[in-house]
Design an enzyme around this catalytic site. Structure first.
Site, mmCIF file in Angstrom:
data_model
loop_
_atom_site.group_PDB
_atom_site.id
_atom_site.type_symbol
_atom_site.label_atom_id
_atom_site.label_comp_id
_atom_site.label_asym_id
_atom_site.label_seq_id
_atom_site.Cartn_x
_atom_site.Cartn_y
_atom_site.Cartn_z
ATOM 1 N N ASP A 52 2.585 4.561 5.358
ATOM 2 C CA ASP A 52 2.405 3.963 6.681
ATOM 3 C C ASP A 52 2.380 2.436 6.619
ATOM 4 O OD1 ASP A 52 0.028 4.187 5.298
ATOM 5 O OD2 ASP A 52 -1.050 5.262 6.869
ATOM 6 N N HIS A 53 2.487 1.873 5.420
ATOM 7 C CA HIS A 53 2.631 0.425 5.235
ATOM 8 C C HIS A 53 4.052 0.104 4.787
ATOM 9 C CE1 HIS A 53 -1.837 -0.515 4.902
ATOM 10 N NE2 HIS A 53 -1.820 0.801 4.790
ATOM 11 N N ASN A 68 0.870 -1.169 0.000
ATOM 12 C CA ASN A 68 0.000 0.000 0.000
ATOM 13 C C ASN A 68 0.911 1.224 0.000
ATOM 14 O OD1 ASN A 68 -1.487 2.300 0.878
ATOM 15 N ND2 ASN A 68 -3.095 0.976 1.665
ATOM 16 N N ASP A 94 -4.144 -4.903 0.690
ATOM 17 C CA ASP A 94 -4.507 -4.336 1.975
ATOM 18 C C ASP A 94 -5.949 -4.741 2.263
ATOM 19 O OD1 ASP A 94 -5.201 -2.814 4.141
ATOM 20 O OD2 ASP A 94 -4.622 -0.882 3.273
ATOM 21 N N ASN A 126 -7.426 -4.465 5.187
ATOM 22 C CA ASN A 126 -8.012 -3.641 6.242
ATOM 23 C C ASN A 126 -8.721 -4.484 7.293
ATOM 24 O OD1 ASN A 126 -7.426 -0.819 6.137
ATOM 25 N ND2 ASN A 126 -8.499 -0.727 4.180
ATOM 26 N N ASP A 132 -1.968 -6.291 5.816
ATOM 27 C CA ASP A 132 -1.630 -6.596 4.424
ATOM 28 C C ASP A 132 -1.362 -8.089 4.329
ATOM 29 O OD1 ASP A 132 -1.157 -3.702 3.215
ATOM 30 O OD2 ASP A 132 -0.259 -3.761 5.222
ATOM 31 N N GLU A 161 -3.809 2.056 -3.015
ATOM 32 C CA GLU A 161 -3.882 3.486 -2.693
ATOM 33 C C GLU A 161 -2.960 4.305 -3.599
ATOM 34 O OE1 GLU A 161 -5.175 5.436 1.023
ATOM 35 O OE2 GLU A 161 -4.179 3.728 1.959
#
Length: 280
Positions: A250-251, A10, A150, A152, A221, A37
């Site tokens: 942030d991943h 991501n 991802d 989530n 993930d 993203e």
């Protein structure tokens, strides 16, 4: 034959993180990459730079939000599906499917679902139901398939540094976790957990409260393997060094390696015996 390396990342904005992506591709040389993203429309996808790095690509962008892509080293992935079936009115760019290097890959960016309860959480669960239905068809096809992206979803409390701070978050809700378990119940193997059954291993650290320096992370993930590929899993891990770069996502990229040579060998046709002469 070298193991096939497949990764999901991501990137949280492909235009702003392009230098990070290119540095990672050069250092780690994954064979197949699923990106989420993108946060860019189709015409802003940096295909020239990615081709210069040695990769072909398919992508489905969206202005400011969402967006998924599949990269293949040394060639172009062959698209098989654009968008998750089941809701023609859904225009969000969250699913792309293609064949590359002998594997069918479903790249997905599952809805976050926050705040919950509410319409965003309802959309998350409805999208998950569509994924479960489509994944069942992919699994039953008998093809070597990887579902990567991802999701989530934090599958269990062992996949988060401290669940107490996230109890109201959509990523930890019982409904989200139940959907993920129903997906696994079809027969899919969670590659990272299979390779590290007892480890605290994370793929996401948000930008707040010093969560990265403190290793206060979440595992959201995932790479899920079909029955044909699960026995070929050689390794799985997270490229944490990418999260430590300046202005990172942030991943961190999460990857697996597969012994495709062994798969092909096991699938080779057996020699047939010569027919016996008919009885007189």
């Amino acid at each position: 034959m070298s193991p096939l390396k497949l990764a999901t990342f991501n990137i949280n904005g492909i235009r702003s993180r392009l230098p990070i992506l290119l540095a990672w591709l050069e250092r780690e040389t994954p064979d197949i990459v699923c990106l989420q993203e993108l946060k860019a429309p189709d015409d802003a996808f940096p295909i020239a730079e990615i081709r210069a790095a040695g990769y072909g690509a398919l992508w489905q962008g969206q202005t400011s939000w969402n967006g998924v892509a599949i990269l293949a080293r040394g060639g172009d992935p062959v698209e098989s599906r654009r968008g998750l079936p089941g809701d023609p009115a859904d225009k969000q760019s969250r699913y792309l499917e293609a064949a590359a290097h002998g594997v069918m890959v479903g790249c997905l960016y599952l809805p976050n679902g926050n705040p919950q309860p509410g319409p965003k959480f309802d959309y998350k669960l409805a999208w998950f139901e569509r994924l479960i239905k489509h994944a069942a068809r992919l699994y039953k096809s008998g093809h070597p398939v990887v579902l990567a992206g991802d999701f989530n979803v934090v599958p269990t409390d062992e996949d988060i540094y401290n669940p107490r701070s996230w109890l109201k978050d959509a990523l930890l809700q019982p409904e989200s976790r139940a959907c993920y378990q129903r997906l696994l119940a079809q027969g899919w193997t969670d590659a990272l957990r299979a390779r590290h059954p007892d480890d605290r291993i994370y793929t996401f650290w948000d930008y707040f409260r010093q969560h990265w320096p403190r290793n206060s992370g979440l595992r959201i993930d995932h790479l899920l393997l079909s029955a044909d590929l699960a026995p070929r899993l050689k390794d799985a891990n997270v490229d944490r060094w990418v999260r430590d770069l300046p202005h990172p996502s942030d991943h961190a990229p999460t990857w697996i390696t597969l012994d495709m040579a062994a798969r092909r060998k096991s699938a080779a046709p057996r020699k047939t015996a010569r027919p016996r002469p008919a009885e007189p």
